[in-house]
Each structure stands twice: as structure tokens, then as C-alpha cells.
Design a protein around this motif. Sequence first.
Motif, PDB file in Angstrom:
ATOM      1  N   ARG A  63      -5.664  12.984  -7.171  1.00  0.00           N
ATOM      2  CA  ARG A  63      -6.100  13.646  -5.956  1.00  0.00           C
ATOM      3  C   ARG A  63      -7.271  12.952  -5.172  1.00  0.00           C
ATOM      4  O   ARG A  63      -7.057  12.345  -3.968  1.00  0.00           O
ATOM      5  N   THR A  64      -8.166  12.506  -6.101  1.00  0.00           N
ATOM      6  CA  THR A  64      -9.202  11.666  -5.449  1.00  0.00           C
ATOM      7  C   THR A  64      -8.824  10.257  -4.761  1.00  0.00           C
ATOM      8  O   THR A  64      -9.169   9.756  -3.883  1.00  0.00           O
ATOM      9  N   GLN A  65      -8.187   9.793  -5.692  1.00  0.00           N
ATOM     10  CA  GLN A  65      -7.650   8.243  -5.210  1.00  0.00           C
ATOM     11  C   GLN A  65      -6.713   8.301  -4.217  1.00  0.00           C
ATOM     12  O   GLN A  65      -6.784   7.586  -3.381  1.00  0.00           O
ATOM     13  N   ALA A 116      -6.904  10.772  -1.659  1.00  0.00           N
ATOM     14  CA  ALA A 116      -7.526  10.904  -0.515  1.00  0.00           C
ATOM     15  C   ALA A 116      -8.472   9.804  -0.036  1.00  0.00           C
ATOM     16  O   ALA A 116      -8.744   9.413   1.222  1.00  0.00           O
ATOM     17  N   ARG A 117      -8.986   9.010  -1.245  1.00  0.00           N
ATOM     18  CA  ARG A 117      -9.587   7.708  -0.614  1.00  0.00           C
ATOM     19  C   ARG A 117      -8.863   6.442  -0.159  1.00  0.00           C
ATOM     20  O   ARG A 117      -8.992   6.008   0.906  1.00  0.00           O
ATOM     21  N   ASP A 118      -7.429   6.267  -0.597  1.00  0.00           N
ATOM     22  CA  ASP A 118      -6.783   5.071  -0.552  1.00  0.00           C
ATOM     23  C   ASP A 118      -5.685   5.422   0.453  1.00  0.00           C
ATOM     24  O   ASP A 118      -5.104   4.537   0.860  1.00  0.00           O
ATOM     25  N   CYS A 119      -5.148   6.595   0.545  1.00  0.00           N
ATOM     26  CA  CYS A 119      -3.954   6.938   1.174  1.00  0.00           C
ATOM     27  C   CYS A 119      -4.050   8.043   2.232  1.00  0.00           C
ATOM     28  O   CYS A 119      -3.753   9.160   2.023  1.00  0.00           O
ATOM     29  N   ARG A 120      -4.723   7.502   3.268  1.00  0.00           N
ATOM     30  CA  ARG A 120      -4.794   8.520   4.331  1.00  0.00           C
ATOM     31  C   ARG A 120      -3.816   8.599   5.387  1.00  0.00           C
ATOM     32  O   ARG A 120      -3.016   7.653   5.720  1.00  0.00           O
ATOM     33  N   CYS A 157       0.821   4.299  -2.840  1.00  0.00           N
ATOM     34  CA  CYS A 157       0.494   5.659  -2.474  1.00  0.00           C
ATOM     35  C   CYS A 157       1.623   6.242  -3.142  1.00  0.00           C
ATOM     36  O   CYS A 157       1.622   7.664  -3.534  1.00  0.00           O
ATOM     37  N   LYS A 174       0.867  -1.124   0.053  1.00  0.00           N
ATOM     38  CA  LYS A 174       0.008   0.074   0.110  1.00  0.00           C
ATOM     39  C   LYS A 174       0.960   1.303  -0.052  1.00  0.00           C
ATOM     40  O   LYS A 174       0.692   2.389  -0.616  1.00  0.00           O
ATOM     41  N   ARG A 219      -8.289  13.232 -11.074  1.00  0.00           N
ATOM     42  CA  ARG A 219      -8.385  11.594 -10.628  1.00  0.00           C
ATOM     43  C   ARG A 219      -7.369  11.069  -9.569  1.00  0.00           C
ATOM     44  O   ARG A 219      -7.905  10.361  -8.719  1.00  0.00           O
TER      45      ARG A 219
END
Length: 159
Positions: free
Chosen positions: A151-153, A155-159, A110, A106, A149
Amino acid sequence: MKSRALSFLLLATFSLGVNAQIYTWKDANGRTHFSDQPPTGVEARTTRGKTSPPQPQSEPAASEPSASASGPRGWQEQDKEFRERRAKQAEDAAKAKEEAAAKAEKAQYCDSLRRNLTLMERGGRVGMPTAGGETEIMSDAQLKAEAERLRTQLARDCR
């Protein structure tokens, strides 16, 4: 032959005392006395002797923890527990290794998203491979859409 007869005689003599009753009582001074014959004129209690044997208690189930906690355990039980602990440790180690691999994967994913986002935000000439295997240069609108796209990924996957 005499030694066998003597041994048998001694054994028989000592075994007779096993079933003898023992009486206990307190005298006027409060002292406790024990005897194999009850005293006259005094209330005596039987403490040991020809009484009914204790009733066996029901055995606890083998899965109950109290069964293994009471009394000494044999080497087979200890070995079994050792093997179970070893198996659990191996299972925990495999699970930890699997989690570490997933975490590393992961992190790599990221990092790749961040590098691609940096590339898209920087602008310039960015080429993307097409289905035919050729490289196509992206327009500014395509770069902005791809950056959004990514940035959205992130924000969703890599917090």
C-alpha cells in the motif's frame, strides 16, 4: 567588328546618364517638375546624381533570426533549415517514444503492485521464495506487513 564598336558606343552613351544629376522643384501651381538642369530663379533640390554612396550597414550575426528573415534565401539555407527541422522532429519522436515506454513500464509496475496487494489482502496460503530457492508459507502477520508495504509503495509510486 562594327557591331562590337556600336555596342561599346551605346553602352558608353547610356552609362554617362547614370551619374547625371536630376533636379526637382515645384512651380507656382504646386506641380512637381524634374529636369537634368536646374531652373533659374527657383530653388531646386538634387534627387539623384553625384552623391556619396550609401554607407554599408554592419551585417547582423548569422545566429540572429532577422538575418534569415530578410530577403530571399538560397537553396542551401533552405536545405539546411529543412535538415534541422527533420533532426528536431526525429529527436522529438525519439523522446516521445522513450516517454511512452517509461509510462507503459510504470503502468505495468503499478498493476503488478495492485495484483500482489489483492493477493496479500485475500489471505490464505501464500508462499514466498526464500534465498535457498525453497517456498515458505507466510503467516498472517507477514501477510499484513507485506500488504502494508505494498500500500505504501502504491501511494508513493502510483498516483
